[in-house]
Design a protein around this motif. Sequence first.
Motif, short mmCIF file in Angstrom:
data_model
loop_
_atom_site.label_atom_id
_atom_site.label_comp_id
_atom_site.label_asym_id
_atom_site.label_seq_id
_atom_site.Cartn_x
_atom_site.Cartn_y
_atom_site.Cartn_z
N ARG A 77 0.82 -1.21 0.00
CA ARG A 77 0.00 0.00 0.00
C ARG A 77 0.86 1.27 0.00
O ARG A 77 0.35 2.36 -0.26
CB ARG A 77 -0.92 0.03 1.23
CG ARG A 77 -1.93 -1.10 1.26
CD ARG A 77 -2.87 -0.91 2.44
NE ARG A 77 -3.82 -2.01 2.55
CZ ARG A 77 -4.75 -2.09 3.48
NH1 ARG A 77 -4.86 -1.12 4.40
NH2 ARG A 77 -5.58 -3.11 3.54
N TYR A 78 2.14 1.11 0.34
CA TYR A 78 3.02 2.28 0.37
C TYR A 78 3.25 2.80 -1.04
O TYR A 78 3.57 2.05 -1.95
CB TYR A 78 4.36 1.91 1.02
CG TYR A 78 5.47 2.89 0.72
CD1 TYR A 78 5.38 4.22 1.15
CD2 TYR A 78 6.60 2.50 0.00
CE1 TYR A 78 6.39 5.12 0.87
CE2 TYR A 78 7.61 3.39 -0.28
CZ TYR A 78 7.50 4.71 0.15
OH TYR A 78 8.50 5.61 -0.13
N GLU A 79 3.06 4.12 -1.20
CA GLU A 79 3.29 4.77 -2.48
C GLU A 79 4.40 5.79 -2.33
O GLU A 79 4.43 6.56 -1.37
CB GLU A 79 2.00 5.46 -2.96
CG GLU A 79 0.83 4.51 -3.14
CD GLU A 79 -0.44 5.24 -3.52
OE1 GLU A 79 -0.40 6.50 -3.59
OE2 GLU A 79 -1.46 4.57 -3.73
N LYS A 80 5.29 5.86 -3.30
CA LYS A 80 6.48 6.70 -3.19
C LYS A 80 6.19 8.20 -3.26
O LYS A 80 7.09 9.01 -3.10
CB LYS A 80 7.49 6.32 -4.28
CG LYS A 80 8.14 4.97 -4.06
CD LYS A 80 9.19 4.68 -5.10
CE LYS A 80 10.38 5.61 -4.99
NZ LYS A 80 11.48 5.25 -5.91
N ARG A 81 4.91 8.57 -3.46
CA ARG A 81 4.60 9.99 -3.50
C ARG A 81 4.76 10.64 -2.11
O ARG A 81 4.82 11.86 -2.00
CB ARG A 81 3.18 10.23 -4.02
CG ARG A 81 2.09 9.60 -3.20
CD ARG A 81 0.73 9.73 -3.87
NE ARG A 81 -0.32 9.07 -3.12
CZ ARG A 81 -0.96 9.61 -2.10
NH1 ARG A 81 -0.65 10.82 -1.70
NH2 ARG A 81 -1.92 8.94 -1.47
#
Length: 200
Positions: A77-81
Motif C-alpha cells: 500500500r506504500y506509495e512513493k509519493r
Amino acid sequence: MEVISLEQGNPGGPLNPNKIEEAIHQVHAGDRQAFTTIITEYERKIYTYCYYLLRSREEAEDAVQDIFVKVYQQLRRYEKRVSFSAWLYKVAYHHCLDQLRRRKRRSRLLSLYKLQLMTNQQALPEESPVDRIFENLTSEERGLLILRVIEQYSFEEISMITGSSSAALRKKYERLRKKLIQQKADERGGCAHGEVAESN
C-alpha cells in the motif's frame, strides 16, 4: 528496550532513503529477510514515538512489534509519493490511537504512569527533563511535538500522518509552543525565552 533521548536519531527520516527503497523492492520480490533493513533503520525511533504516546515501556515494545507486522503486511500500500518514514509514522500513529481508545484510559495515562513510578522506583529511572516536559501534555500534543520538533516533519506531512488539516495543526502547534514556554517560565519563576521551534 531503553528509552532514548529525544535528541538522538536522524531527524525527519533515514540516512539513506535509497537503501530503504531498495529493501522495499526486495521484499516485494519475495526476499523477506530484506525487511530486517527497515526494522533496523526505524525500530528505535518508532519505539520512542510509541513510548511517549502510550507512556508505557512494555506497551511501547508490544506496539513496535505489532506495527512492523502491519507494515510488512501492508507494504504494497506504500506509495512513493510520500516518504516511507511518514507512511510508517502514520501506521504507528493510528496503531497507538487504537490502543488508547481500546483501553479507554486517555485521561488516566498520566496518573497510571505516576503510580508506576511510585510502586516500581527500582525498575524505573528518575523523571527526566523530557518526562517533565511531557507530563502535562495530552497524547495528541506529545505526538505533535515529536513529529514537528524532533522528526522535523512539515505540517503537510504531519497532516498526512494524523489526518488533521495542516492549518489546524499549525494552530495547535502554536498553542502548544506557548504552553511549553509558559510551563518553562513557571518552573523558573520568571520569563522564559522560547525553546521550542517557531512554526515557520
